[in-house]
Write a protein that holds these residues in place. Structure first.
Motif, mmCIF file in Angstrom:
data_model
loop_
_atom_site.group_PDB
_atom_site.id
_atom_site.type_symbol
_atom_site.label_atom_id
_atom_site.label_comp_id
_atom_site.label_asym_id
_atom_site.label_seq_id
_atom_site.Cartn_x
_atom_site.Cartn_y
_atom_site.Cartn_z
ATOM 1 N N ILE A 37 0.830 -1.194 0.000
ATOM 2 C CA ILE A 37 0.000 0.000 0.000
ATOM 3 C C ILE A 37 0.869 1.251 0.000
ATOM 4 O O ILE A 37 0.569 2.242 -0.686
ATOM 5 C CB ILE A 37 -0.963 -0.013 1.207
ATOM 6 N N ARG A 41 0.656 4.125 -2.783
ATOM 7 C CA ARG A 41 0.421 5.536 -2.478
ATOM 8 C C ARG A 41 1.492 6.421 -3.105
ATOM 9 O O ARG A 41 1.203 7.502 -3.630
ATOM 10 C CB ARG A 41 0.383 5.735 -0.966
ATOM 11 N N ARG A 57 -6.083 -8.667 -0.194
ATOM 12 C CA ARG A 57 -5.140 -9.116 0.835
ATOM 13 C C ARG A 57 -3.725 -8.861 0.342
ATOM 14 O O ARG A 57 -3.236 -9.517 -0.577
ATOM 15 C CB ARG A 57 -5.351 -10.595 1.136
ATOM 16 N N GLU A 61 -1.530 -6.257 5.131
ATOM 17 C CA GLU A 61 -2.274 -5.012 4.879
ATOM 18 C C GLU A 61 -3.642 -5.320 4.273
ATOM 19 O O GLU A 61 -3.850 -6.369 3.655
ATOM 20 C CB GLU A 61 -1.483 -4.085 3.959
ATOM 21 N N ASP A 62 -4.551 -4.369 4.451
ATOM 22 C CA ASP A 62 -5.928 -4.525 3.980
ATOM 23 C C ASP A 62 -6.152 -3.656 2.745
ATOM 24 O O ASP A 62 -5.941 -2.435 2.774
ATOM 25 C CB ASP A 62 -6.900 -4.115 5.096
ATOM 26 N N PHE A 64 -8.793 -2.622 1.536
ATOM 27 C CA PHE A 64 -9.826 -1.597 1.737
ATOM 28 C C PHE A 64 -9.201 -0.257 2.138
ATOM 29 O O PHE A 64 -9.758 0.805 1.836
ATOM 30 C CB PHE A 64 -10.833 -2.049 2.797
ATOM 31 N N ASP A 65 -8.041 -0.300 2.802
ATOM 32 C CA ASP A 65 -7.360 0.945 3.146
ATOM 33 C C ASP A 65 -6.897 1.675 1.889
ATOM 34 O O ASP A 65 -6.957 2.909 1.808
ATOM 35 C CB ASP A 65 -6.151 0.657 4.047
ATOM 36 N N LEU A 66 -6.441 0.903 0.901
ATOM 37 C CA LEU A 66 -6.021 1.515 -0.358
ATOM 38 C C LEU A 66 -7.225 2.082 -1.113
ATOM 39 O O LEU A 66 -7.148 3.165 -1.707
ATOM 40 C CB LEU A 66 -5.286 0.497 -1.222
ATOM 41 N N ALA A 68 -9.939 3.295 0.141
ATOM 42 C CA ALA A 68 -10.317 4.551 0.800
ATOM 43 C C ALA A 68 -9.351 5.667 0.411
ATOM 44 O O ALA A 68 -9.771 6.818 0.171
ATOM 45 C CB ALA A 68 -10.328 4.356 2.316
ATOM 46 N N HIS A 69 -8.067 5.357 0.333
ATOM 47 C CA HIS A 69 -7.072 6.371 -0.027
ATOM 48 C C HIS A 69 -7.290 6.864 -1.460
ATOM 49 O O HIS A 69 -7.210 8.071 -1.734
ATOM 50 C CB HIS A 69 -5.664 5.780 0.125
ATOM 51 N N LYS A 72 -10.248 9.133 -1.804
ATOM 52 C CA LYS A 72 -10.024 10.453 -1.222
ATOM 53 C C LYS A 72 -9.078 11.303 -2.058
ATOM 54 O O LYS A 72 -9.330 12.495 -2.274
ATOM 55 C CB LYS A 72 -9.468 10.304 0.195
ATOM 56 N N ALA A 97 -17.453 0.502 -0.661
ATOM 57 C CA ALA A 97 -16.232 1.259 -0.361
ATOM 58 C C ALA A 97 -15.799 2.124 -1.537
ATOM 59 O O ALA A 97 -15.017 3.068 -1.361
ATOM 60 C CB ALA A 97 -15.114 0.299 0.023
#
Length: 479
Positions: A37, A41, A57, A61-62, A64-66, A68-69, A72, A97
């Motif tokens: 991730i 980023r 997966r 790390e998840d 879903f965090d990516l 969301a990033h 945004k 998501a």
């Protein structure tokens, strides 16, 4: 080779990621690979991507965090999710998501290719819709501000230039020149277009009620205030507030307005809590504020605060070349509203309207056209369908005035002789003679000396003719 799209491929399986990247490049996609991730980023900050294709997966790390990033920081980028552990709940969660679709590993080439094409098609549609929306937003607010006049075209340029500025704007001009429409155009062309546009007529309310209207009040602030109520400034938070007739504000109200314009802070009537808002302020007046400052009726500090950008709207008589354009627009609107099939005004009626000074400006013109559509008998509107103030046929039963001169000395309407059967030459010439003299009087603002010189007759002869033809009544100057 033309690249179809740029893809950020995120997967912690290096062998699988490189194999998939090679296949995608063969399909004419531009591919950048990231395995974490943090790396994804970093890639996103260095270049924009049309699409992110990510596993859910990524080691510990998840994914879903990516997601969301990306949502945004790059909302225009489409996200496709792939996983080897998909459940119906996982798919629903991914879509909620912000993912466009979820693919199950192991991936089938045809399935991935189809998913990419659908995702990019959807993205292209979204981009086109956004482009069209921006075009509509750019025109929004100006669709009824019709003009070919160079003064108005300069104003359109100013509106574009200051639309996103934080500075307050002062719009000045006579009543009926379209100050409210220009204020809305500024709002609709700004980044605040999705926020509220709140209009307040400052001259319509007494001071106490105006303060409550602008700033709101708390329960018990005055008799009848049983509940608290937000004011217009709060309602316009994130948008624009338009304060019309600002010149009518009292000295006490001017002090309160000065503070809110400087700090965007205020207290509600009867309250002690300070409220802060993010509101663009546009003001308008038909008064000469500089003269009001000299007279002591308008605060100098408030004048300098509101007069950061001043847009001066010309009167209709100053842009009379726009009249045919405006008449056609109002005619189509009124015909549709009134369910009438009206084609146009005839030449004589148009000539009369072009020579009228229009003290009520565009608002008066709109009303005149609507009245003609409502009362007109034929599909072509004539001089008979215009109101008395334009034609000179007034309620005091003055002799018929077939047309009027332009107050700025513009061109004259054709002189009408009318029916001369059974009349002496003197009587037959009275009508045209009266019309010619009246047009010249109006063109020279009722200056008799200038009128006599223009008509190449002496003043005594002019005075006698005016008396004989009924043109010496002072009320005719205001007919």
């Amino acid at each position: 080779m033309t690249t179809k799209a740029t893809i950020l491929l995120v997967d912690d399986d290096q062998h699988l990621a490189e194999s998939m990247a090679d296949w995608l490049r063969e399909m004419s996609y531009g591919v950048v690979v990231a395995m974490t991730i943090a790396e994804a980023r970093s890639r996103l900050t260095k270049q924009p991507f049309d699409l992110v294709l990510t596993d859910l997966r990524l080691g510990t790390e998840d994914g879903f965090d990516l997601i969301a990033h990306v949502r945004k920081t790059a909302p225009a980028t489409t996200i496709l999710v792939m996983t080897g552990y998909a459940t119906p709940d996982t798919a629903v969660e991914a879509i909620r998501a912000g993912a466009f679709d979820l693919l199950t590993k192991p991936l089938i080439d045809e399935e991935l290719s189809l998913a990419l094409e659908r995702a990019l098609d959807q993205r292209n549609v979204a981009i086109e819709n956004d482009r069209l929306r921006q075009q509509l937003d750019r025109r929004s607010g100006m669709e009824n501000v019709l003009s070919h006049d160079y003064r108005m075209l300069k104003i359109f340029d100013v509106v574009d230039s200051i639309a996103d500025a934080r500075a307050s704007v002062l719009i000045t001009g006579e009543n009926g020149t379209g100050k409210s429409m220009i204020a809305r155009a500024i709002h609709n062309r700004s980044s605040r277009r999705s926020g509220p546009f709140v209009e307040v007529a400052c001259g319509a309310l007494p001071d106490t009620l105006l303060e409550s209207e602008l700033f709101g009040h708390v329960a018990g602030a005055y008799t009848g205030a049983n509940t608290s109520r937000a004011g217009k400034f709060q309602l316009a938070d994130g948008g624009t507030i338009f304060l019309d007739e600002i010149g009518t504000a009292t000295q006490a109200m001017q002090v309160k307005l000065l503070r809110v314009l400087q700090e965007l802070q205020f207290e509600q009537l009867g309250g002690t809590e300070t409220h802060t808002v993010d509101t663009r302020v546009i003001l308008a007046t038909n008064e000469n504020l500089a003269a009001a400052v000299d007279a002591g009726t308008f605060r100098q500090d408030l004048y300098y605060r509101v007069n950061v950008v001043n847009i001066v709207l010309p009167s209709l008589r100053e842009r009379i070349g726009d009249l045919p354009l405006l008449v056609d627009h109002f005619l189509r609107e009124a015909s549709e509203t009134c369910n009438r099939e009206i084609e146009r005004f005839d030449d004589e009626a148009m000539a009369t309207m072009e020579q009228y000074p229009w003290p009520g400006n565009i608002r008066q013109l709109e009303n005149v056209v609507e009245r003609a559509v409502l009362l007109g008998r034929g599909s072509v509107l004539t001089l008979e369908d215009l109101p008395p103030e334009l034609t000179g046929r007034n309620v005091d039963n003055f002799q018929s005035i077939s047309s009027q001169g332009n107050s700025d000395g513009g061109s004259s309407a054709p002189v009408r002789v009318g029916d001369v059967s059974g009349k002496s030459l003197r009587d037959a010439l009275e009508g045209p003679e009266r019309q010619i003299i009246l047009q010249s009087l109006k063109a020279h603002h009722w200056n008799r000396a200038a009128t006599a010189d223009a008509l190449e007759i002496n003043r005594t002869t002019l005075y006698k003719k005016m008396k004989r033809l009924g043109l010496d009544d002072p009320r005719l100057q205001f007919a």
